[in-house]
Design an enzyme around this catalytic site. Structure first.
Site, short mmCIF file in Angstrom:
data_model
loop_
_atom_site.label_atom_id
_atom_site.label_comp_id
_atom_site.label_asym_id
_atom_site.label_seq_id
_atom_site.Cartn_x
_atom_site.Cartn_y
_atom_site.Cartn_z
N GLY A 10 3.30 -7.58 -1.13
CA GLY A 10 2.16 -7.33 -0.23
C GLY A 10 0.89 -7.10 -1.01
O GLY A 10 0.12 -6.18 -0.71
N ALA A 11 0.65 -7.98 -2.01
CA ALA A 11 -0.50 -7.78 -2.90
C ALA A 11 -1.74 -8.56 -2.44
O ALA A 11 -2.77 -8.55 -3.12
CB ALA A 11 -0.14 -8.18 -4.33
N SER A 12 -1.65 -9.21 -1.28
CA SER A 12 -2.79 -10.04 -0.85
C SER A 12 -3.94 -9.21 -0.29
O SER A 12 -5.09 -9.64 -0.32
CB SER A 12 -2.32 -11.03 0.22
OG SER A 12 -1.62 -10.35 1.25
N ARG A 13 -3.60 -8.01 0.25
CA ARG A 13 -4.64 -7.23 0.93
C ARG A 13 -4.42 -5.74 0.67
O ARG A 13 -3.39 -5.33 0.14
CB ARG A 13 -4.57 -7.47 2.45
CG ARG A 13 -4.81 -8.89 2.86
CD ARG A 13 -4.84 -9.05 4.37
NE ARG A 13 -3.52 -8.99 4.98
CZ ARG A 13 -3.11 -8.03 5.79
NH1 ARG A 13 -3.92 -7.02 6.11
NH2 ARG A 13 -1.90 -8.04 6.31
N SER A 140 5.24 6.86 3.24
CA SER A 140 4.05 7.33 3.96
C SER A 140 4.25 8.81 4.25
O SER A 140 5.39 9.28 4.38
CB SER A 140 3.91 6.59 5.29
OG SER A 140 3.00 7.27 6.14
N TYR A 153 7.78 3.47 12.86
CA TYR A 153 7.17 3.44 11.52
C TYR A 153 7.59 4.68 10.72
O TYR A 153 8.02 4.57 9.57
CB TYR A 153 5.64 3.38 11.66
CG TYR A 153 4.89 3.37 10.36
CD1 TYR A 153 4.81 2.21 9.59
CD2 TYR A 153 4.23 4.51 9.90
CE1 TYR A 153 4.10 2.20 8.39
CE2 TYR A 153 3.52 4.50 8.70
CZ TYR A 153 3.46 3.34 7.96
OH TYR A 153 2.76 3.33 6.77
N LYS A 157 9.78 4.78 7.24
CA LYS A 157 9.24 5.35 5.99
C LYS A 157 10.11 6.52 5.52
O LYS A 157 10.21 6.77 4.31
CB LYS A 157 7.78 5.78 6.19
CG LYS A 157 6.84 4.59 6.39
CD LYS A 157 6.80 3.71 5.15
CE LYS A 157 5.89 2.51 5.28
NZ LYS A 157 5.82 1.71 4.05
N ILE A 186 -5.26 6.07 4.56
CA ILE A 186 -5.98 5.31 3.54
C ILE A 186 -6.83 4.26 4.25
O ILE A 186 -6.38 3.63 5.22
CB ILE A 186 -4.98 4.63 2.56
CG1 ILE A 186 -3.97 5.65 1.99
CG2 ILE A 186 -5.73 3.91 1.45
CD1 ILE A 186 -4.53 6.77 1.17
P1 NAP Z 1 -2.35 -3.89 5.04
O1 NAP Z 1 -3.75 -3.84 4.59
O2 NAP Z 1 -2.02 -4.21 6.44
O3 NAP Z 1 -1.54 -4.92 4.06
C1 NAP Z 1 -0.19 -5.13 4.27
C2 NAP Z 1 0.34 -6.02 3.17
O4 NAP Z 1 1.76 -6.21 3.40
C3 NAP Z 1 -0.30 -7.39 3.16
O5 NAP Z 1 -0.55 -7.79 1.83
C4 NAP Z 1 0.78 -8.28 3.79
O6 NAP Z 1 0.79 -9.60 3.26
C5 NAP Z 1 2.05 -7.59 3.34
N1 NAP Z 1 3.18 -7.94 4.18
C6 NAP Z 1 3.39 -7.63 5.50
N2 NAP Z 1 4.54 -8.19 5.91
C7 NAP Z 1 5.09 -8.86 4.86
C8 NAP Z 1 6.27 -9.61 4.66
N3 NAP Z 1 7.13 -9.81 5.65
N4 NAP Z 1 6.51 -10.13 3.43
C9 NAP Z 1 5.63 -9.95 2.41
N5 NAP Z 1 4.48 -9.24 2.55
C10 NAP Z 1 4.22 -8.70 3.75
O7 NAP Z 1 -1.61 -2.50 4.77
P2 NAP Z 1 -1.90 -1.36 3.69
O8 NAP Z 1 -2.65 -0.28 4.38
O9 NAP Z 1 -2.43 -1.94 2.43
O10 NAP Z 1 -0.40 -0.82 3.48
C11 NAP Z 1 0.35 -1.09 2.30
C12 NAP Z 1 1.55 -0.16 2.28
O11 NAP Z 1 1.10 1.21 2.30
C13 NAP Z 1 2.46 -0.31 3.50
O12 NAP Z 1 3.80 -0.17 3.11
C14 NAP Z 1 2.05 0.83 4.39
O13 NAP Z 1 3.08 1.24 5.26
C15 NAP Z 1 1.74 1.90 3.34
N6 NAP Z 1 0.87 2.98 3.83
C16 NAP Z 1 -0.40 2.72 4.26
C17 NAP Z 1 -1.19 3.77 4.71
C18 NAP Z 1 -2.58 3.57 5.20
O14 NAP Z 1 -3.17 4.54 5.74
N7 NAP Z 1 -3.18 2.38 5.06
C19 NAP Z 1 -0.68 5.08 4.71
C20 NAP Z 1 0.61 5.31 4.26
C21 NAP Z 1 1.38 4.25 3.81
P3 NAP Z 1 0.22 -10.92 4.06
O15 NAP Z 1 -1.09 -10.52 4.68
O16 NAP Z 1 0.10 -11.93 2.97
O17 NAP Z 1 1.28 -11.28 5.07
#
Ligand code: NAP
Length: 245
Positions: A10-13, A140, A153, A157, A186
């Site tokens: 999930g390194a694209s975004r 999380s 969710y 987690k 975040i």
């Molecule tokens: P995000 O901006 O929505 O990015 C999600 C990433 O996961 C994207 O790169 C997406 O890739 C990838 N992904 C989703 N489904 C996938 C699949 N089936 N196979 C491969 N890649 C997949 O989310 P984020 O906020 O950066 O979250 C990253 C991690 O941190 C997650 O595990 C999330 O639960 C955790 N987290 C986030 C927060 C927060 O507040 N943001 C808090 C606690 C934990 P594509 O776009 O290429 O599909």
């Protein structure tokens, strides 16, 4: 000289993208996994290569075991070995429990839990053979305290927390460290549904009075991957600005 290597899912975004940038600045050679955001992943690969870092973007749905195995083969052939695996790919739905369908539940558990299982299962044999490796899972804070309208969710987690502790016990004798980060709120697209009022409330609940940045999480992941963290395993590092103390 660049010598350490990392595979980030999930390194694209969002957080995964920043983890890739921070690791590359710290002389890691990186493989960037993506699923749907091909353009973003290719742009990041180019950006990192232009800055002198070895980087390769590889498409794989972490839910699909065969795709993950192929991704890991490509990563090992590009990197030589995988020093660190970061299981970051994840999704949330944000729905009251009554509206959460079986399909929602399965989708969340497939990406967040099975995805982590698939990647660990595919990367570990090579780490076990070398008797060295680090895995950092992204859980999380909701996996620890639970979140209203985030039952599926939160449960997924929490599963990652149990997974991390159990696997850390099992592969510790092979000199493999497995830890977790548990971010609070975040600033990424995952939270784009929150309005300014919600954000202000959440800011007020953290001891540091702010929302986290992707850099806050990436720095914690980098630390857990470093030699400085060699005696740390099975731990859950909260990166939440003191939201839960
Ligand atoms: P995000 O901006 O929505 O990015 C999600 C990433 O996961 C994207 O790169 C997406 O890739 C990838 N992904 C989703 N489904 C996938 C699949 N089936 N196979 C491969 N890649 C997949 O989310 P984020 O906020 O950066 O979250 C990253 C991690 O941190 C997650 O595990 C999330 O639960 C955790 N987290 C986030 C927060 C927060 O507040 N943001 C808090 C606690 C934990 P594509 O776009 O290429 O599909």
């Amino acid at each position: 000289m660049q010598n350490r290597t990392v595979l980030i899912t999930g390194a694209s975004r969002g957080i995964g993208r920043e983890i890739a940038k921070v690791f590359s600045k710290n002389r890691y050679r990186v493989v960037l996994n993506y699923f749907k955001s091909e353009k973003e992943a290719e742009n990041l690969e180019k950006e990192l290569r232009d800055s002198g870092c070895d980087a390769l973007a590889v498409c794989a749905n972490v839910v699909n075991y065969l795709e993950v195995q192929n991704m890991v083969k490509k990563a090992i052939s590009f990197l030589g070995r995988i020093d660190t695996l970061v299981n970051n790919a994840g999704i949330s739905i944000g729905r009251v429990f009554g509206d959460t369908s079986e399909e929602d539940w399965n989708k969340i558990f497939d990406v967040n839990v099975k995805g982590t299982f698939n990647c660990c299962k595919s990367v570990l044999p090579e780490m076990i053979e070398r008797k060295k490796g680090k895995i950092v899972n992204v859980s999380s804070i909701l996996g620890i305290v639970g979140g209203s309208c985030e039952v599926a969710y939160s449960a997924s987690k929490a599963a990652i927390v149990g997974f991390t502790k159990a696997l850390a016990k099992e592969v510790g004798p092979c000199n493999i460290n497995i830890n977790c980060v548990a971010p609070g709120l975040i600033d990424t697209e995952m939270n784009k549904n929150l309005n300014e009022h919600d954000l202000e409330l959440l800011r007020g609940r953290t001891s540091l009075c702010r929302i986290g940045t992707v850099q806050d999480v990436a720095n914690a992941v980098l630390f857990l991957s470093s030699e400085e963290a060699n005696f740390i395993t099975g731990q859950i590092l909260q990166v939440d600005g003191g939201l839960v103390i």
